[in-house]
Design a protein around this motif. Structure first.
Motif, PDB file in Angstrom:
ATOM      1  N   MET A 194       0.814  -1.180   0.000  1.00 43.10           N
ATOM      2  CA  MET A 194       0.000   0.000   0.000  1.00 43.10           C
ATOM      3  C   MET A 194       0.867   1.257   0.000  1.00 43.10           C
ATOM      4  N   LYS A 195       1.954   1.255   0.789  1.00 39.49           N
ATOM      5  CA  LYS A 195       2.843   2.412   0.826  1.00 39.49           C
ATOM      6  C   LYS A 195       3.392   2.737  -0.561  1.00 39.49           C
ATOM      7  N   GLN A 196       3.757   1.704  -1.316  1.00 38.24           N
ATOM      8  CA  GLN A 196       4.326   1.924  -2.643  1.00 38.24           C
ATOM      9  C   GLN A 196       3.306   2.551  -3.585  1.00 38.24           C
ATOM     10  N   GLU A 197       2.074   2.100  -3.535  1.00 37.27           N
ATOM     11  CA  GLU A 197       1.034   2.647  -4.403  1.00 37.27           C
ATOM     12  C   GLU A 197       0.762   4.106  -4.065  1.00 37.27           C
ATOM     13  N   ILE A 198       0.726   4.434  -2.798  1.00 38.06           N
ATOM     14  CA  ILE A 198       0.500   5.818  -2.390  1.00 38.06           C
ATOM     15  C   ILE A 198       1.676   6.684  -2.809  1.00 38.06           C
ATOM     16  N   ALA A 199       2.902   6.183  -2.653  1.00 42.83           N
ATOM     17  CA  ALA A 199       4.095   6.938  -3.036  1.00 42.83           C
ATOM     18  C   ALA A 199       4.100   7.230  -4.535  1.00 42.83           C
ATOM     19  N   LYS A 200       3.614   6.321  -5.346  1.00 42.10           N
ATOM     20  CA  LYS A 200       3.517   6.548  -6.793  1.00 42.10           C
ATOM     21  C   LYS A 200       2.662   7.768  -7.098  1.00 42.10           C
ATOM     22  N   ARG A 201       1.706   8.043  -6.242  1.00 43.81           N
ATOM     23  CA  ARG A 201       0.801   9.172  -6.448  1.00 43.81           C
ATOM     24  C   ARG A 201       1.339  10.452  -5.820  1.00 43.81           C
ATOM     25  N   GLU A 202       2.606  10.427  -5.438  1.00 42.93           N
ATOM     26  CA  GLU A 202       3.319  11.574  -4.883  1.00 42.93           C
ATOM     27  C   GLU A 202       2.720  12.067  -3.562  1.00 42.93           C
ATOM     28  N   VAL A 203       2.208  11.168  -2.776  1.00 47.34           N
ATOM     29  CA  VAL A 203       1.732  11.483  -1.431  1.00 47.34           C
ATOM     30  C   VAL A 203       2.868  11.143  -0.479  1.00 47.34           C
ATOM     31  N   SER A 204       3.253  12.092   0.355  1.00 45.46           N
ATOM     32  CA  SER A 204       4.398  11.839   1.234  1.00 45.46           C
ATOM     33  C   SER A 204       3.995  11.512   2.668  1.00 45.46           C
ATOM     34  N   THR A 205       2.791  11.929   3.082  1.00 43.64           N
ATOM     35  CA  THR A 205       2.347  11.710   4.450  1.00 43.64           C
ATOM     36  C   THR A 205       0.909  11.231   4.458  1.00 43.64           C
ATOM     37  N   LEU A 206       0.664  10.213   5.236  1.00 40.05           N
ATOM     38  CA  LEU A 206      -0.690   9.689   5.419  1.00 40.05           C
ATOM     39  C   LEU A 206      -1.154  10.097   6.800  1.00 40.05           C
ATOM     40  N   ARG A 207      -2.277  10.819   6.883  1.00 37.29           N
ATOM     41  CA  ARG A 207      -2.840  11.221   8.181  1.00 37.29           C
ATOM     42  C   ARG A 207      -3.934  10.234   8.557  1.00 37.29           C
ATOM     43  N   ILE A 208      -3.877   9.754   9.780  1.00 40.06           N
ATOM     44  CA  ILE A 208      -4.783   8.706  10.265  1.00 40.06           C
ATOM     45  C   ILE A 208      -5.491   9.224  11.510  1.00 40.06           C
ATOM     46  N   THR A 209      -6.816   9.158  11.513  1.00 39.35           N
ATOM     47  CA  THR A 209      -7.577   9.373  12.742  1.00 39.35           C
ATOM     48  C   THR A 209      -7.916   7.982  13.240  1.00 39.35           C
ATOM     49  N   SER A 210      -7.269   7.595  14.313  1.00 40.94           N
ATOM     50  CA  SER A 210      -7.265   6.204  14.756  1.00 40.94           C
ATOM     51  C   SER A 210      -8.303   5.924  15.834  1.00 40.94           C
ATOM     52  N   GLU A 211      -8.807   4.724  15.811  1.00 38.61           N
ATOM     53  CA  GLU A 211      -9.526   4.182  16.963  1.00 38.61           C
ATOM     54  C   GLU A 211      -8.478   4.062  18.067  1.00 38.61           C
ATOM     55  N   PRO A 212      -8.782   4.515  19.285  1.00 37.37           N
ATOM     56  CA  PRO A 212      -7.769   4.470  20.346  1.00 37.37           C
ATOM     57  C   PRO A 212      -7.125   3.093  20.546  1.00 37.37           C
ATOM     58  N   ASN A 213      -7.885   2.036  20.392  1.00 38.72           N
ATOM     59  CA  ASN A 213      -7.327   0.690  20.582  1.00 38.72           C
ATOM     60  C   ASN A 213      -6.400   0.267  19.444  1.00 38.72           C
ATOM     61  N   ALA A 214      -6.398   0.997  18.329  1.00 41.71           N
ATOM     62  CA  ALA A 214      -5.537   0.660  17.193  1.00 41.71           C
ATOM     63  C   ALA A 214      -4.270   1.515  17.155  1.00 41.71           C
TER      64      ALA A 214
END
Length: 54
Positions: free
Chosen positions: A1-21
């Motif tokens: 998944m990281k490689q596919e996102i990097a191909k699209r020139e995205v450098s940072t993924l922001r995550i709003t996480s469930e606290p248990n995750a």
């Protein structure tokens, strides 16, 4: 998944996480950068970022 996102020139993924995750995302390399006030009132979710170009 990281490689596919990097191909699209995205450098940072922001995550709003469930606290248990939060631990899972930390193991993946994400860091906690803040909090998000969720519903119901009083529920706080960790806001995390994962750098993809490492």
């Amino acid at each position: 998944m990281k490689q596919e996102i990097a191909k699209r020139e995205v450098s940072t993924l922001r995550i709003t996480s469930e606290p248990n995750a939060e631990g899972f995302y930390r193991k993946m390399g994400a860091v906690t950068v803040g909090e998000f006030q969720s519903k119901p009132a009083g529920r706080v979710l960790p806001m995390m970022e994962l750098e993809l170009n490492e």
